[in-house]
Design a protein around this motif. Sequence first.
Motif, PDB file in Angstrom:
ATOM      1  N   GLU A  26      34.605 -82.790 111.530  1.00 34.49           N
ATOM      2  CA  GLU A  26      36.243 -81.836 112.050  1.00 34.49           C
ATOM      3  C   GLU A  26      36.620 -83.123 111.620  1.00 34.49           C
ATOM      4  OE1 GLU A  26      36.205 -82.242 116.142  1.00 34.49           O
ATOM      5  OE2 GLU A  26      35.117 -80.274 116.289  1.00 34.49           O
ATOM      6  N   ALA A  27      36.534 -84.593 111.601  1.00 35.03           N
ATOM      7  CA  ALA A  27      38.060 -85.603 110.685  1.00 35.03           C
ATOM      8  C   ALA A  27      37.404 -85.970 109.626  1.00 35.03           C
ATOM      9  CB  ALA A  27      36.763 -86.678 111.173  1.00 35.03           C
ATOM     10  N   LEU A  28      36.289 -85.219 108.704  1.00 35.38           N
ATOM     11  CA  LEU A  28      35.941 -85.298 107.851  1.00 35.38           C
ATOM     12  C   LEU A  28      36.772 -83.497 106.464  1.00 35.38           C
ATOM     13  CD1 LEU A  28      34.874 -85.924 104.193  1.00 35.38           C
ATOM     14  CD2 LEU A  28      32.729 -84.847 105.385  1.00 35.38           C
ATOM     15  N   ALA A  29      36.655 -83.224 107.479  1.00 37.95           N
ATOM     16  CA  ALA A  29      37.473 -81.762 107.269  1.00 37.95           C
ATOM     17  C   ALA A  29      39.515 -81.699 106.131  1.00 37.95           C
ATOM     18  CB  ALA A  29      37.868 -80.729 108.139  1.00 37.95           C
ATOM     19  N   PRO A  30      39.794 -82.505 106.872  1.00 32.21           N
ATOM     20  CA  PRO A  30      41.335 -82.552 106.780  1.00 32.21           C
ATOM     21  C   PRO A  30      41.458 -83.092 105.033  1.00 32.21           C
ATOM     22  CG  PRO A  30      41.080 -83.380 108.631  1.00 32.21           C
ATOM     23  CD  PRO A  30      40.487 -82.991 107.962  1.00 32.21           C
ATOM     24  N   ARG A  31      40.411 -83.825 104.738  1.00 34.62           N
ATOM     25  CA  ARG A  31      40.325 -84.156 103.217  1.00 34.62           C
ATOM     26  C   ARG A  31      39.796 -83.921 102.350  1.00 34.62           C
ATOM     27  NH1 ARG A  31      38.973 -90.306 103.921  1.00 34.62           N
ATOM     28  NH2 ARG A  31      39.841 -91.639 106.366  1.00 34.62           N
ATOM     29  N   LEU A  32      38.761 -83.287 102.285  1.00 33.46           N
ATOM     30  CA  LEU A  32      38.442 -82.387 101.504  1.00 33.46           C
ATOM     31  C   LEU A  32      39.234 -80.696 101.598  1.00 33.46           C
ATOM     32  CD1 LEU A  32      34.584 -83.332 101.831  1.00 33.46           C
ATOM     33  CD2 LEU A  32      37.146 -84.286 100.657  1.00 33.46           C
ATOM     34  N   ASN A  33      38.966 -79.895 100.027  1.00 33.25           N
ATOM     35  CA  ASN A  33      39.434 -78.926 100.014  1.00 33.25           C
ATOM     36  C   ASN A  33      38.744 -78.084  99.782  1.00 33.25           C
ATOM     37  OD1 ASN A  33      41.678 -76.785  99.589  1.00 33.25           O
ATOM     38  ND2 ASN A  33      42.346 -77.219  98.204  1.00 33.25           N
ATOM     39  N   THR A  34      38.067 -78.282 100.383  1.00 34.93           N
ATOM     40  CA  THR A  34      36.883 -76.650 100.480  1.00 34.93           C
ATOM     41  C   THR A  34      35.830 -76.647 102.422  1.00 34.93           C
ATOM     42  OG1 THR A  34      34.613 -76.525  99.140  1.00 34.93           O
ATOM     43  CG2 THR A  34      35.206 -78.965 100.778  1.00 34.93           C
ATOM     44  N   PRO A  35      35.636 -75.441 101.815  1.00 32.98           N
ATOM     45  CA  PRO A  35      34.549 -75.338 102.838  1.00 32.98           C
ATOM     46  C   PRO A  35      34.173 -76.159 103.522  1.00 32.98           C
ATOM     47  CG  PRO A  35      35.160 -73.272 101.832  1.00 32.98           C
ATOM     48  CD  PRO A  35      35.462 -74.966 101.205  1.00 32.98           C
TER      49      PRO A  35
END
Length: 125
Positions: A26-35
């Motif tokens: 959940e913390a990583l998701a906003p940092r990457l533009n990928t599923p």
Amino acid sequence: MSYALILLAHGSSDPHWRAPFERFREALAPRLNTPIRLAYMEISEPSLESTVAELVESQVSRIEVLPLFFAAGRHLRHDVPAQIAALHTVHPGVEVTLLAPVGEHPAFIEALSCAVADQVGENLA
């Protein structure tokens, strides 16, 4: 070509064990533009196999698997490569690549050192 990242953890029969991995995703998701998906090598669900199948169903054709392991032991030298080889057979048009474990990255060692020092009351300058 559509891309996705799978964070691969070992797995445990204790459902509470998964919570830190879920918080990390959940913390990583906003940092990457990928599923980004979280999967488990064994014992827990979702499995690597079911996660890859779900991604393939949604038209993903290139998948990288990042092991959330400190080092490449027997599981990462033998078991996971065998799982990925089997996935290539089941999904022949999909590129599935196993990355080096996160523990081998120098930034991981630095972050872990800081977290341990903080936990035991040390102050790194």
